[in-house]
Design an enzyme around this catalytic site. Sequence first.
Site, PDB file in Angstrom:
ATOM      1  N   GLU A 260       0.884  -1.164   0.000  1.00  0.00           N
ATOM      2  CA  GLU A 260       0.000   0.000   0.000  1.00  0.00           C
ATOM      3  C   GLU A 260       0.919   1.210   0.000  1.00  0.00           C
ATOM      4  O   GLU A 260       1.529   1.544   1.006  1.00  0.00           O
ATOM      5  CB  GLU A 260      -0.923  -0.079   1.218  1.00  0.00           C
ATOM      6  N   CYS A 294      -2.377   8.464   3.331  1.00  0.00           N
ATOM      7  CA  CYS A 294      -2.109   8.218   1.904  1.00  0.00           C
ATOM      8  C   CYS A 294      -3.354   8.406   1.060  1.00  0.00           C
ATOM      9  O   CYS A 294      -3.263   8.471  -0.167  1.00  0.00           O
ATOM     10  CB  CYS A 294      -1.521   6.827   1.720  1.00  0.00           C
TER      11      CYS A 294
END
Length: 490
Positions: A260, A294
Amino acid sequence: IPYTFKDPSLLDHRSFVGGKWVEGSKGDTFSVYDPADNQKVWDIADLDREDVKGAIEAAHTAFKSFKKSLHRERRWLMRRWADLIRENADDLAAICSLELGKPFKESLVTVKYGTDFLDWFESAIERQYGETIPAAKGDNRIFTVRQPQGVVVAITPWNSPIAMITRKVGAAIAAGNTVVCKPAPETPLCAIAIAKLFERAGGPPGVLNIVTTSAGKAADVGKEFTENKLVRHLSFTGSTAVGRYLHAECAKTFKKTSLELGGNAPFIVFGDANLEKAAEGLISSKFRSSGQTCVCANRIFIHSSIVETFASLLAKKVQDTFHFASVWDPKCNFGPLYSFKAFEKIDVQIKDAISKGAEIVYGGPEKNSQWGPNFCPPTILKGGNKDMLFMQQETFGPLAFLVSFETDEEVIEMANDTDAGLAAYIFTEDISRVWRISEELEAGMVGVRVGLISACEQPFGGIKDSGTGREGGRDALDEYTEVKSITVGI
Ligand code: ADP
């Protein structure tokens, strides 16, 4: 700090390997600092490559029996662990505020979000079904089972030091694997406290190992993770550059990877949007955790017909929403950045944008703010264009760059013009646009009329340079299991 721990034994500077609390074999340490004032919090055990090898071996030994554990036993383990986290929520939140600089009130929300993952995985453990498959050969029968993979390595980031552990480690253990987790050197204390609660919940020795290592040892320790054949899966959340390296190294021994990585989320407000809703969505997407997630909005595209109105509305709402104070003050809902490095990156992006024609509508960073050396207030700029740094580089801070657009085609092209593909957000009241644009956006996750998309029940992950694999939701345990087909002749 103005907080008294109810259970000070949750604070520890040691690693957890094979069910024992250990120092690094060489006696090395590294320091953790409080981002609110850059004061040292503690010296933490700094494990080296040999120590980490030992942790992988301990996890491998534990796997031999843990893989045979009953689904229901693992379920109760998960439940006890989640309950202990809930019971100790205040202390865990305080540790999170201490090492991350997150307002205490927000840290409590983070603890709850982290616990949600364990609850969700607990409920899924007993539903890891296989299939029966009609065989072309009449006297054969084929069925499938889902099996744990073995030793999983989890490298977790500083920006969500509780939930990123429960999301990765919780899923891996729920699926029957054993784990070596390396928390970010900035935030090891949350990981240590969560491991203490795992131990108290009755987690068998070696099933969860926490190896604390300094930034300086990360590359060396990383080699052990990628080269050691006992490791079957590497799960990483962090930068695209490190993710790309780990992915390539893991390929050599065919380890599965869940990556990720960085995002560069477009946030699009169309001319027909409900502007109140869009401004509120942007505030939660862009400014929560001081812009350090993020999935935070990074490039904010506003239709030219509403850009001025939207900028003023956003500035007013930001003014009304955020309250700066000590992170321990219950009124505080906006904290400092995790380090001065982050402040400097933001400063470069702002100066770059201003030199290319952008203008500040609200806020603007000041060095040595009264709220601490790493503090940057929510800041809004308008007049962004594609030549500016923020269009290609994740900001990871509380800067909202507004870019105006004219047509749907133009905005889709701009939104997709990035190597990243994690999250995207759209605000429109037009149902046809909702479908068309969400399908055309190159992102693993799309928020429509919402700015907050992370939830334990949702598959979380990206495409393109934002990584591979999905964590959370129904797919989460599948990520940490292998399908085995068994053909039986009758
Ligand atoms: P950040 O800027 O958030 O620190 P990085 O991607 O540089 O993002 O680092 C994320 C995590 O990965 C950190 O915990 C760091 O210690 C770790 N890390 C960095 N390089 C390596 C590597 N070569 N091998 C293993 N872990 C690494």
